[in-house]
Design a protein around this motif. Structure first.
Motif, mmCIF file in Angstrom:
data_model
loop_
_atom_site.group_PDB
_atom_site.id
_atom_site.type_symbol
_atom_site.label_atom_id
_atom_site.label_comp_id
_atom_site.label_asym_id
_atom_site.label_seq_id
_atom_site.Cartn_x
_atom_site.Cartn_y
_atom_site.Cartn_z
ATOM 1 N N ALA A 81 0.831 -1.211 0.000
ATOM 2 C CA ALA A 81 0.000 0.000 0.000
ATOM 3 C C ALA A 81 0.863 1.258 0.000
ATOM 4 O O ALA A 81 0.537 2.252 -0.657
ATOM 5 C CB ALA A 81 -0.940 -0.012 1.200
ATOM 6 N N THR A 82 1.978 1.219 0.702
ATOM 7 C CA THR A 82 2.870 2.382 0.775
ATOM 8 C C THR A 82 3.402 2.740 -0.612
ATOM 9 O O THR A 82 3.368 3.907 -1.014
ATOM 10 C CB THR A 82 4.053 2.089 1.719
ATOM 11 N N TYR A 83 3.891 1.756 -1.342
ATOM 12 C CA TYR A 83 4.457 2.038 -2.659
ATOM 13 C C TYR A 83 3.377 2.306 -3.695
ATOM 14 O O TYR A 83 3.585 3.092 -4.621
ATOM 15 C CB TYR A 83 5.420 0.943 -3.099
ATOM 16 N N ARG A 84 2.215 1.699 -3.536
ATOM 17 C CA ARG A 84 1.099 2.013 -4.426
ATOM 18 C C ARG A 84 0.737 3.491 -4.258
ATOM 19 O O ARG A 84 0.546 4.217 -5.239
ATOM 20 C CB ARG A 84 -0.112 1.125 -4.131
ATOM 21 N N GLN A 85 0.675 3.967 -3.005
ATOM 22 C CA GLN A 85 0.365 5.369 -2.743
ATOM 23 C C GLN A 85 1.445 6.289 -3.321
ATOM 24 O O GLN A 85 1.142 7.323 -3.918
ATOM 25 C CB GLN A 85 0.205 5.615 -1.240
ATOM 26 N N GLU A 86 2.706 5.898 -3.165
ATOM 27 C CA GLU A 86 3.806 6.709 -3.701
ATOM 28 C C GLU A 86 3.740 6.799 -5.224
ATOM 29 O O GLU A 86 3.931 7.866 -5.811
ATOM 30 C CB GLU A 86 5.153 6.126 -3.256
ATOM 31 N N LEU A 106 -4.868 19.017 -5.625
ATOM 32 C CA LEU A 106 -5.621 19.614 -4.523
ATOM 33 C C LEU A 106 -6.571 18.599 -3.897
ATOM 34 O O LEU A 106 -6.681 18.517 -2.674
ATOM 35 C CB LEU A 106 -6.396 20.843 -5.009
ATOM 36 N N ALA A 107 -7.247 17.829 -4.734
ATOM 37 C CA ALA A 107 -8.172 16.809 -4.216
ATOM 38 C C ALA A 107 -7.423 15.748 -3.417
ATOM 39 O O ALA A 107 -7.908 15.282 -2.375
ATOM 40 C CB ALA A 107 -8.937 16.166 -5.368
ATOM 41 N N ALA A 108 -6.242 15.385 -3.880
ATOM 42 C CA ALA A 108 -5.473 14.332 -3.201
ATOM 43 C C ALA A 108 -4.967 14.773 -1.833
ATOM 44 O O ALA A 108 -4.943 13.979 -0.892
ATOM 45 C CB ALA A 108 -4.305 13.896 -4.077
ATOM 46 N N ILE A 109 -4.559 16.034 -1.705
ATOM 47 C CA ILE A 109 -3.960 16.475 -0.442
ATOM 48 C C ILE A 109 -4.954 17.144 0.489
ATOM 49 O O ILE A 109 -4.616 17.481 1.627
ATOM 50 C CB ILE A 109 -2.755 17.417 -0.665
ATOM 51 N N ASP A 110 -6.190 17.323 0.037
ATOM 52 C CA ASP A 110 -7.198 17.936 0.886
ATOM 53 C C ASP A 110 -7.584 16.971 2.009
ATOM 54 O O ASP A 110 -7.371 15.758 1.914
ATOM 55 C CB ASP A 110 -8.431 18.304 0.058
ATOM 56 N N PHE A 116 -3.588 12.832 2.058
ATOM 57 C CA PHE A 116 -3.623 13.776 3.185
ATOM 58 C C PHE A 116 -2.650 13.264 4.242
ATOM 59 O O PHE A 116 -3.007 12.594 5.198
ATOM 60 C CB PHE A 116 -5.041 13.907 3.745
ATOM 61 N N HIS A 117 -1.385 13.569 4.002
ATOM 62 C CA HIS A 117 -0.263 13.118 4.816
ATOM 63 C C HIS A 117 0.756 14.254 4.797
ATOM 64 O O HIS A 117 0.869 14.960 3.796
ATOM 65 C CB HIS A 117 0.305 11.839 4.206
ATOM 66 N N PRO A 118 1.523 14.464 5.873
ATOM 67 C CA PRO A 118 2.422 15.626 5.925
ATOM 68 C C PRO A 118 3.322 15.817 4.702
ATOM 69 O O PRO A 118 3.370 16.909 4.137
ATOM 70 C CB PRO A 118 3.248 15.385 7.195
ATOM 71 N N ALA A 119 4.026 14.791 4.301
ATOM 72 C CA ALA A 119 4.976 14.948 3.192
ATOM 73 C C ALA A 119 4.258 15.299 1.890
ATOM 74 O O ALA A 119 4.675 16.198 1.161
ATOM 75 C CB ALA A 119 5.808 13.688 3.015
ATOM 76 N N PHE A 121 1.230 16.588 1.612
ATOM 77 C CA PHE A 121 0.576 17.890 1.756
ATOM 78 C C PHE A 121 1.558 19.022 1.470
ATOM 79 O O PHE A 121 1.259 19.941 0.712
ATOM 80 C CB PHE A 121 -0.037 18.053 3.151
ATOM 81 N N LEU A 122 2.734 18.955 2.070
ATOM 82 C CA LEU A 122 3.712 20.023 1.865
ATOM 83 C C LEU A 122 4.209 20.076 0.425
ATOM 84 O O LEU A 122 4.359 21.161 -0.145
ATOM 85 C CB LEU A 122 4.878 19.876 2.836
ATOM 86 N N GLU A 123 4.462 18.927 -0.164
ATOM 87 C CA GLU A 123 4.909 18.933 -1.561
ATOM 88 C C GLU A 123 3.802 19.480 -2.458
ATOM 89 O O GLU A 123 4.051 20.303 -3.341
ATOM 90 C CB GLU A 123 5.324 17.536 -2.014
ATOM 91 N N GLY A 124 2.569 19.042 -2.223
ATOM 92 C CA GLY A 124 1.439 19.541 -2.999
ATOM 93 C C GLY A 124 1.230 21.033 -2.806
ATOM 94 O O GLY A 124 0.942 21.767 -3.756
ATOM 95 N N TYR A 125 1.395 21.489 -1.574
ATOM 96 C CA TYR A 125 1.278 22.912 -1.273
ATOM 97 C C TYR A 125 2.313 23.700 -2.082
ATOM 98 O O TYR A 125 2.004 24.739 -2.658
ATOM 99 C CB TYR A 125 1.476 23.123 0.222
ATOM 100 N N ALA A 126 3.535 23.183 -2.142
ATOM 101 C CA ALA A 126 4.590 23.845 -2.915
ATOM 102 C C ALA A 126 4.246 23.877 -4.405
ATOM 103 O O ALA A 126 4.461 24.886 -5.078
ATOM 104 C CB ALA A 126 5.934 23.154 -2.687
ATOM 105 N N TRP A 127 3.706 22.773 -4.926
ATOM 106 C CA TRP A 127 3.293 22.727 -6.332
ATOM 107 C C TRP A 127 2.239 23.793 -6.608
ATOM 108 O O TRP A 127 2.346 24.548 -7.568
ATOM 109 C CB TRP A 127 2.700 21.359 -6.666
#
Length: 167
Positions: A81-86, A106-110, A116-119, A121-127
């Protein structure tokens, strides 16, 4: 055999070296390290990890067809699941990079989104900050998420500090 064990051990060490090289921005050397690890590491999780890093390198160098080929290979092997998510995140990043459209990201990190996970979220926020800063209004403020305990963003270090200052 002894030779196979040495090759697998070297492949694991090469995977770690590749991660450090990528963090330092040495894409070609990192790519060679991940490719070697992918071919010779004896652990499925480590092999998938090397492939996930290869996807990231291909994305960062705009080699989308190579990225997609590695993504398909990973997904065909039923990853954890971890690598599928990555891998799904890398697919979102590729689409965002190619189209400059941030809606899927936006939908993925909302809150309640698939990433919706710290890493993420922050990367998406930067994008979003880089591509469509006005769309940041669609996301909760980083300070709100931290204050309410929704995401443990403070643990992400300097990247968190940088993004928080950009609010």
């Amino acid at each position: 055999s002894f030779a196979d064990d040495r090759t697998a051990r070297r492949a694991r060490l090469t995977l770690g070296t590749g991660i450090r090289l990528l963090r330092l921005g040495h894409m070609q050397d990192a790519s060679r390290s991940f490719d070697y690890a992918r071919r010779f590491v004896d652990n499925v999780e480590e092999r998938t990890r090397a492939q996930a890093f290869l996807v990231r390198i291909h994305r960062l160098t705009c080699d989308y067809s190579a990225a997609q080929a590695v993504i398909d290979d990973i997904l065909n092997k039923n990853p954890s699941a971890t690598y599928r998510q990555e891998v799904e995140w890398e697919k979102i990043c590729i689409v965002t990079q190619q189209t400059r459209q941030t809606d899927a990201m936006l939908a993925a990190i909302d809150s309640g989104g698939t990433h919706f996970h710290p890493a993420y979220f922050l990367e998406g926020y930067a994008w979003v900050f880089a591509i469509a800063p006005k769309k940041l209004n669609d996301l909760p403020k980083i300070s709100y998420l931290v204050d309410k305990g929704r995401l443990e963003l403070a643990r992400t270090g300097p990247f968190y500090e940088c993004m928080r200052e950009s609010e």
